[in-house]
Design a protein around this motif. Structure first.
Motif, PDB file in Angstrom:
ATOM      1  N   TYR A  49       0.776  13.158   0.055  1.00  0.00           N
ATOM      2  CA  TYR A  49       0.360  12.064  -0.246  1.00  0.00           C
ATOM      3  C   TYR A  49       1.813  11.202   0.135  1.00  0.00           C
ATOM      4  CZ  TYR A  49      -0.608   7.495  -2.200  1.00  0.00           C
ATOM      5  OH  TYR A  49      -0.621   6.249  -2.650  1.00  0.00           O
ATOM      6  N   VAL A  50       3.055  11.620  -0.107  1.00  0.00           N
ATOM      7  CA  VAL A  50       4.195  10.940  -0.253  1.00  0.00           C
ATOM      8  C   VAL A  50       4.508  10.887   1.406  1.00  0.00           C
ATOM      9  CG1 VAL A  50       4.783  10.929  -2.574  1.00  0.00           C
ATOM     10  CG2 VAL A  50       5.673  12.325  -1.031  1.00  0.00           C
ATOM     11  N   ARG A  85       0.846  -1.328   0.077  1.00  0.00           N
ATOM     12  CA  ARG A  85       0.015  -0.080   0.016  1.00  0.00           C
ATOM     13  C   ARG A  85       0.849   1.067  -0.043  1.00  0.00           C
ATOM     14  NH1 ARG A  85      -1.141   1.629   5.452  1.00  0.00           N
ATOM     15  NH2 ARG A  85       0.078   0.351   7.096  1.00  0.00           N
ATOM     16  N   HIS A  86       2.071   1.035   0.161  1.00  0.00           N
ATOM     17  CA  HIS A  86       3.025   2.315   0.214  1.00  0.00           C
ATOM     18  C   HIS A  86       3.729   2.448  -1.197  1.00  0.00           C
ATOM     19  CE1 HIS A  86       2.445   3.073   4.525  1.00  0.00           C
ATOM     20  NE2 HIS A  86       2.846   1.792   4.601  1.00  0.00           N
ATOM     21  N   LEU A 127       1.895  20.454  -6.107  1.00  0.00           N
ATOM     22  CA  LEU A 127       2.962  19.908  -5.421  1.00  0.00           C
ATOM     23  C   LEU A 127       2.583  19.417  -3.924  1.00  0.00           C
ATOM     24  CD1 LEU A 127       6.193  21.692  -6.890  1.00  0.00           C
ATOM     25  CD2 LEU A 127       5.263  19.350  -7.438  1.00  0.00           C
ATOM     26  N   PRO A 150      -3.406  15.567 -11.169  1.00  0.00           N
ATOM     27  CA  PRO A 150      -1.989  14.835 -11.150  1.00  0.00           C
ATOM     28  C   PRO A 150      -2.266  13.645 -10.280  1.00  0.00           C
ATOM     29  CG  PRO A 150      -1.566  17.013 -10.997  1.00  0.00           C
ATOM     30  CD  PRO A 150      -2.931  16.892 -10.854  1.00  0.00           C
ATOM     31  N   LEU A 151      -2.609  13.701  -9.061  1.00  0.00           N
ATOM     32  CA  LEU A 151      -2.479  12.803  -7.907  1.00  0.00           C
ATOM     33  C   LEU A 151      -3.426  11.552  -8.425  1.00  0.00           C
ATOM     34  CD1 LEU A 151      -1.217  11.799  -5.254  1.00  0.00           C
ATOM     35  CD2 LEU A 151      -2.984  13.071  -4.111  1.00  0.00           C
ATOM     36  N   VAL A 190       2.782   3.258  -3.985  1.00  0.00           N
ATOM     37  CA  VAL A 190       2.625   4.455  -5.203  1.00  0.00           C
ATOM     38  C   VAL A 190       3.423   5.728  -4.496  1.00  0.00           C
ATOM     39  CG1 VAL A 190       1.213   6.099  -6.204  1.00  0.00           C
ATOM     40  CG2 VAL A 190       0.449   3.628  -6.199  1.00  0.00           C
ATOM     41  N   ALA A 191       3.429   5.703  -2.951  1.00  0.00           N
ATOM     42  CA  ALA A 191       3.989   6.900  -2.664  1.00  0.00           C
ATOM     43  C   ALA A 191       5.563   6.736  -2.716  1.00  0.00           C
ATOM     44  CB  ALA A 191       3.848   7.164  -1.124  1.00  0.00           C
ATOM     45  N   THR A 192       6.098   5.550  -2.594  1.00  0.00           N
ATOM     46  CA  THR A 192       7.570   5.151  -2.882  1.00  0.00           C
ATOM     47  C   THR A 192       7.989   5.448  -4.400  1.00  0.00           C
ATOM     48  OG1 THR A 192       7.266   3.282  -1.193  1.00  0.00           O
ATOM     49  CG2 THR A 192       9.171   3.579  -2.511  1.00  0.00           C
ATOM     50  N   VAL A 238       8.220   9.110  -5.256  1.00  0.00           N
ATOM     51  CA  VAL A 238       9.415   9.802  -4.664  1.00  0.00           C
ATOM     52  C   VAL A 238      10.486   9.447  -5.682  1.00  0.00           C
ATOM     53  CG1 VAL A 238      11.296   9.971  -2.850  1.00  0.00           C
ATOM     54  CG2 VAL A 238       8.766  10.098  -2.306  1.00  0.00           C
ATOM     55  N   TYR A 290      -1.861   9.598 -10.831  1.00  0.00           N
ATOM     56  CA  TYR A 290      -0.721   8.611 -10.185  1.00  0.00           C
ATOM     57  C   TYR A 290      -1.247   7.347  -9.923  1.00  0.00           C
ATOM     58  CZ  TYR A 290       2.184  12.899 -10.541  1.00  0.00           C
ATOM     59  OH  TYR A 290       3.142  13.956 -11.103  1.00  0.00           O
ATOM     60  N   LEU A 291      -2.534   7.585  -8.911  1.00  0.00           N
ATOM     61  CA  LEU A 291      -3.076   6.447  -8.294  1.00  0.00           C
ATOM     62  C   LEU A 291      -3.676   5.409  -9.466  1.00  0.00           C
ATOM     63  CD1 LEU A 291      -4.833   8.160  -5.394  1.00  0.00           C
ATOM     64  CD2 LEU A 291      -2.832   6.689  -5.240  1.00  0.00           C
ATOM     65  N   LEU A 301       1.638  25.183  -9.204  1.00  0.00           N
ATOM     66  CA  LEU A 301       2.683  24.188  -8.710  1.00  0.00           C
ATOM     67  C   LEU A 301       2.546  24.012  -7.415  1.00  0.00           C
ATOM     68  CD1 LEU A 301       5.581  25.008 -11.082  1.00  0.00           C
ATOM     69  CD2 LEU A 301       4.599  22.641 -10.804  1.00  0.00           C
ATOM     70  N   LEU A 344       4.854   8.018   3.985  1.00  0.00           N
ATOM     71  CA  LEU A 344       6.038   6.848   3.856  1.00  0.00           C
ATOM     72  C   LEU A 344       6.581   7.251   5.197  1.00  0.00           C
ATOM     73  CD1 LEU A 344       7.948   7.402   0.573  1.00  0.00           C
ATOM     74  CD2 LEU A 344       6.631   5.521   1.690  1.00  0.00           C
ATOM     75  N   ARG A 379       6.391  19.287 -13.869  1.00  0.00           N
ATOM     76  CA  ARG A 379       5.787  18.982 -12.262  1.00  0.00           C
ATOM     77  C   ARG A 379       6.660  17.884 -11.790  1.00  0.00           C
ATOM     78  NH1 ARG A 379       0.762  17.466 -13.897  1.00  0.00           N
ATOM     79  NH2 ARG A 379       0.135  19.376 -13.914  1.00  0.00           N
ATOM     80  N   LEU A 384       9.183  18.162  -8.448  1.00  0.00           N
ATOM     81  CA  LEU A 384       8.857  17.039  -7.263  1.00  0.00           C
ATOM     82  C   LEU A 384      10.059  16.641  -7.067  1.00  0.00           C
ATOM     83  CD1 LEU A 384       6.701  16.168  -5.603  1.00  0.00           C
ATOM     84  CD2 LEU A 384       6.312  14.431  -7.468  1.00  0.00           C
ATOM     85  N   ASN A 391       7.748  -2.673 -10.623  1.00  0.00           N
ATOM     86  CA  ASN A 391       8.933  -1.911 -11.285  1.00  0.00           C
ATOM     87  C   ASN A 391       9.897  -1.779  -9.945  1.00  0.00           C
ATOM     88  OD1 ASN A 391       6.363  -1.156 -12.861  1.00  0.00           O
ATOM     89  ND2 ASN A 391       8.135  -0.773 -14.101  1.00  0.00           N
TER      90      ASN A 391
END
Lengths: 514, 96
Positions: free
Chosen positions: B37-38, A305-306, B31, A446-447, A308-310, A313, A450-451, B27, B41, A385, A389, A460
């Motif tokens: 969201y991240v 479950r982590h 962002l 965007p989020l 997508v966040a991983t 980044v 990503y999901l 942005l 972690l 973007r 990020l 991956n």
């Protein structure tokens, strides 16, 4: 018999070629005609190269007629995503930055395709620099899903999946950094394989996130995908991350069912958020493995479950570093220098007139302004973007909290898989939470976009081979994909397991494009 | 956590991008949503876990120290926006 040679599977095309019942020129012409007739609506190709393709086909026909050796793809047309270097040919990554870029060398995959006598008919559309899940981030054109032209083909290899789904070519090459082969394959009702990280050379692949990027095949059948995979897999000394292990051919065994197959199922994959049509189709697919004698085993992937966040980044961090090369100096687009110097001069003049020393100090040097302006003009919003990020996550004070933390979670995700594969041979689940979404539906969020990668990114991060293959149609008539993952380097097992399911059901028809 | 305009401007300089004022606002919002969201972690216990940089952990990939052909200068310059036949042309770096 299909209406056009273009609509046959690659294995069938190859059989006809080897039996002397057709020629590569006839086949290539059929593909080019089919593209000309349908691509106005689909938009899968950024460009075709008919003269070169027909010359290549004629040469292969000549050699075959003379009894000379021909390669494993002996005259079968293949489309290539516009992200792999092809010497002297436009390679744009669907970016204005590289609109005129002609690489001085071949990617290893392109070189192997040429050696295998694949006919390179054209280059397919994609999200700019492979960043996106809908192909809407292409700087040049939209690609539409052949099953419903109002919907996205997925992405980033949207053109690669759409061209195969539309019967324009039987085979195409895509790339997958977080799901970019498997998600469009699922949404377009075709088969797409992401090989083990390191299995296929990345040399000459325009880099997005180097520790995640992998090149792979798309086709309408598992056998076609095996055929193309065999032609491109294997160690390459030009790529330091290339796996040393020999890549044994997979096609000869692909029809052999696996005895005593253990199929892992992750309960969280079927939790809230999964659409009913996908849940039912995937459960039916798992059931058909049970009926074929496979053992179905529940496995836990507690850190999934982590993922997508991983991923969001690590991938942007690597992207911000990789895309630093687009600076308007070595290759790619440069801003108009005269206008840039004039603007700088005006800024300096106004700071001087206001006697504002701080403002004057903050004005860029000409070289920095050249970089900034060239990049901002030529890179699209999603690419910018992600660069932002990544630069943020890598900047002073955040490196440990984001990048380093993500790399540690990445190991935990990998360890979950290592443990799961002690108990099972493959893991089955959905590729996407729902069938193809409408064009424009997610582009402003965007989020949410990503999901979409929820089920695919783990493979991956862990470097695993994974495949998407059709497992049904939704009530709206949209394709649904089944996702299978296997341990590293077990492509042969993965393809055989995929073939077992494929063999248990009728193939999807080609979508109607009239 | 919220991102300020100044954060976006600072990162834009690092990233060699030049967002317009409108883009800076957008942005900052986008962002911030992704960073929030991240930030999830942080709840994962990673004490004693080694970072995994590459899925295939190979080290010291070497080849024999033998000179091989590389790109010619002309080929390397062929895609340059501006060059003078021997190098890439850029605006003056010193004394600007």
């Amino acid at each position: 018999m299909a209406d056009s040679l273009a609509e046959l599977t690659a294995v069938e095309q190859l059989r006809l070629l080897n039996a002397g019942q057709t020629t590569s020129v006839a086949l290539t012409t059929a593909c080019l005609d089919r593209i000309a007739a349908t691509d106005q609506r689909v938009g899968a190709f950024l460009r075709t190269t008919p003269e070169r393709a027909l010359a290549q086909a004629a040469d292969i026909d000549r050699r075959r007629a003379a009894g000379d050796a021909v390669g494993a793809l002996g005259g079968v047309p293949v489309a290539v995503k516009d992200v792999l270097c092809d010497e002297g040919q436009l390679t744009t990554c669907a970016s204005k930055m590289l609109a005129d870029f002609r690489p001085p060398y071949d990617a290893t995959v392109v070189e192997r395709l040429k050696q295998a006598d694949a006919v390179l008919v054209g280059r397919t559309n994609m999200d700019e620099f492979a960043m996106g899940g809908s192909t809407e981030n292409s700087a040049f054109q939209k690609t539409r899903n052949p099953w419903d032209l109002e919907r996205s083909p997925g992405g980033s290899s949207g053109g690669a999946a759409a061209c195969v789904a539309a019967g324009q070519t039987a085979l195409s090459i895509g790339t997958d950094t977080g799901g970019s082969i498997r998600q469009p394959a699922a949404l377009c009702g075709v088969v797409g394989l992401k090989p083990t990280y390191g299995r296929v050379s990345r040399y000459g692949l325009v880099a997005f996130a180097s520790s995640l990027d992998q090149v792979g095949p798309l086709g309408r059948t598992v056998s076609d995908v095996a055929l193309l995979y065999d032609a491109i897999a294997g160690h390459d000394p030009h790529d330091t991350t290339s796996a040393k292990a020999a890549a044994e051919p997979t096609l000869p065994q692909v029809n052999e069912p696996l005895k005593g197959l253990r199929v892992g199922v992750v309960p969280e994959h079927f939790a809230a958020g999964l659409s009913e049509s996908v849940r039912q189709a995937v459960e039916r697919a798992i059931d058909s493995y049970r009926q074929a004698g496979a053992q179905i085993v529940e496995v836990a992937l507690p850190h999934a479950r982590h993922a997508v966040a991983t991923y969001y980044v690590i991938a942007p961090c690597e992207a911000s570093s990789n895309l630093a090369r687009y600076d308007g100096v070595h290759y790619g687009r440069r801003t108009d220098p005269a206008a840039m110097h004039a603007r700088l001069a005006a800024e300096r003049k106004s700071a001087a007139e206001a006697n504002d020393a701080t403002a004057a100090r903050q004005i860029d040097t000409a070289l920095v302004r050249l970089y900034r302006q060239s990049r901002s003009e030529a890179l699209g919003p999603e690419v910018q973007r992600r660069i932002m990020l990544g630069a943020y996550a890598l900047s002073a004070g955040y490196y440990d909290a984001y990048y380093l933390k993500a790399l540690k979670v990445r190991r935990l995700i990998r360890q979950d898989f290592d443990a799961a594969f002690e108990q099972v041979d493959v893991i089955a689940g959905p590729v996407t939470a729902s069938p193809a979404f409408k064009l424009g539906e997610l582009i402003d969020d965007p989020l949410a976009m990503y999901l979409v990668d929820l089920y695919t990114v783990s493979a991956n991060l862990a470097g695993l081979p994974a495949i998407s293959l059709p497992c049904g149609l939704s009530p709206d008539g949209l394709p649904i994909g089944l996702h299978l993952m296997a341990p590293p380097l077990k492509e042969s097992r993965l393809l055989r397991a995929a073939r077992m399911f494929e063999a248990s059901r009728d193939p999807l028809p080609l979508p109607r494009l009239d | 956590m919220a991102l300020q305009r100044s954060d976006v401007q600072r990162v834009a300089l690092l990233a060699r991008l030049e967002p317009t004022p409108d883009q800076i606002d957008r942005l900052a919002t986008e962002l911030a949503a992704i960073v929030e969201y991240v930030d999830s972690l942080a709840e994962v216990d990673t004490d004693g876990v080694e970072p995994l940089v590459h899925a295939i952990e190979q080290t010291n990939v070497l080849r024999p120290d033998v000179a091989v052909a590389s790109l010619s200068r002309d080929a390397a310059l062929a895609n340059a926006p501006v060059h003078n036949g021997v190098g890439f042309r850029v605006p003056a770096v010193l004394g600007d």
